[in-house]
Design a protein around this motif. Structure first.
Motif, PDB file in Angstrom:
ATOM      1  N   HIS A 214       0.836  -1.211   0.000  1.00 27.00           N
ATOM      2  CA  HIS A 214       0.000   0.000   0.000  1.00 27.00           C
ATOM      3  C   HIS A 214       0.867   1.257   0.000  1.00 27.00           C
ATOM      4  O   HIS A 214       0.523   2.258  -0.635  1.00 27.00           O
ATOM      5  N   ALA A 215       1.981   1.194   0.714  1.00 24.12           N
ATOM      6  CA  ALA A 215       2.888   2.350   0.777  1.00 24.12           C
ATOM      7  C   ALA A 215       3.479   2.618  -0.605  1.00 24.12           C
ATOM      8  O   ALA A 215       3.544   3.771  -1.048  1.00 24.12           O
TER       9      ALA A 215
ATOM     10  N   ALA B  44       0.817   4.149  -2.852  1.00 22.99           N
ATOM     11  CA  ALA B  44       0.575   5.553  -2.492  1.00 22.99           C
ATOM     12  C   ALA B  44       1.719   6.449  -2.961  1.00 22.99           C
ATOM     13  O   ALA B  44       1.482   7.564  -3.434  1.00 22.99           O
TER      14      ALA B  44
ATOM     15  N   TYR C 117       1.468  10.139  -1.321  1.00 22.99           N
ATOM     16  CA  TYR C 117       2.204  10.058  -0.044  1.00 22.99           C
ATOM     17  C   TYR C 117       3.692  10.258  -0.302  1.00 22.99           C
ATOM     18  O   TYR C 117       4.254   9.619  -1.196  1.00 22.99           O
TER      19      TYR C 117
END
Lengths: 87, 132
Positions: free
Chosen positions: A28-29, A32, A38
């Protein structure tokens, strides 16, 4: 912040899962970060820099820097245009 | 023993179901010791499961998501219960005595605010401690 993580990942033929595993973060990081939703921490940015073997500023481009680059490009094009020989 | 994320989720759901069943059994039988014991045992097992996951399930991004979710939950809860408390105190009167509920809501909101202030101060001091 703009980044070239997706490009570097493609160059190294890594999936998001593999890159996440190598960096010790979740997929997910990576998603993003690639979608520019992010900005990673300095520690993670250094890890990416080490992994891809390039400086941090080759992966991440600050918007101000991007604007400067665009202004330089525009100035260069204008300069080239003004010196262009008439056909 | 290390588990993959998918397996850990299944085991976690089973443990959670067991914990809920234990609490319900304790409530049904009227034994005051069973629900807290079931809750503590379940929480401990869930912690063990979380630690035994081989893939990364927690990082700076998930922590940021958790922080934002926690703050939003606190804000929404505080706002909603303030509105509910104000409505209850407005409609309270002879025959409609909601004062106890309003006191409970007020106590909860004061506790939440005090905890938020205390943890904010603690984390601010704690995170500054390492800086020169």
């Amino acid at each position: 912040m703009k980044n070239k993580v997706r490009i570097f990942r493609a160059v190294y033929r890594l999936t998001q899962e593999e890159l996440a595993e190598k960096l010790g973060v979740t997929r997910h990081a990576i998603i993003a970060i690639e979608n520019e939703h992010y900005d990673p921490s300095l520690g993670l940015a250094f890890k990416m820099s080490d992994l891809f073997g390039v400086p941090i500023d080759a992966i991440f481009i600050h918007r101000k820097e991007l604007e400067t680059l665009k202004e330089d490009d525009a100035a260069g094009m204008a300069e080239n245009g003004s010196h262009r020989e008439p056909d | 023993m290390l588990m993959k994320s998918g397996h850990a989720t299944i085991v976690g759901i089973i443990v959670l179901a067991g914990m809920v069943a234990g609490i319900m059994y304790g409530v049904k039988t009227g034994n005051a010791a069973i629900p807290p014991a079931a809750f503590l045992a379940g929480a401990f097992l869930l912690l063990l499961i979380k630690r035994s996951v081989s893939t990364v399930i927690e990082d700076e991004f998930t922590r940021l998501v958790e922080q934002k979710a926690a703050t939003m939950t606190l804000n929404v809860t505080s706002f909603a219960f303030t509105v509910i408390g104000l409505i209850l105190i407005t409609i309270s009167g002879p025959g409609n005595d909601y004062y106890m509920a309003v006191y409970a809501i007020a106590a909860m909101l004061i506790t939440l605010s005090a905890l938020y202030a205390a943890t904010s101060i603690w984390y601010s001091r704690h995170l500054r401690a390492g800086s020169p």
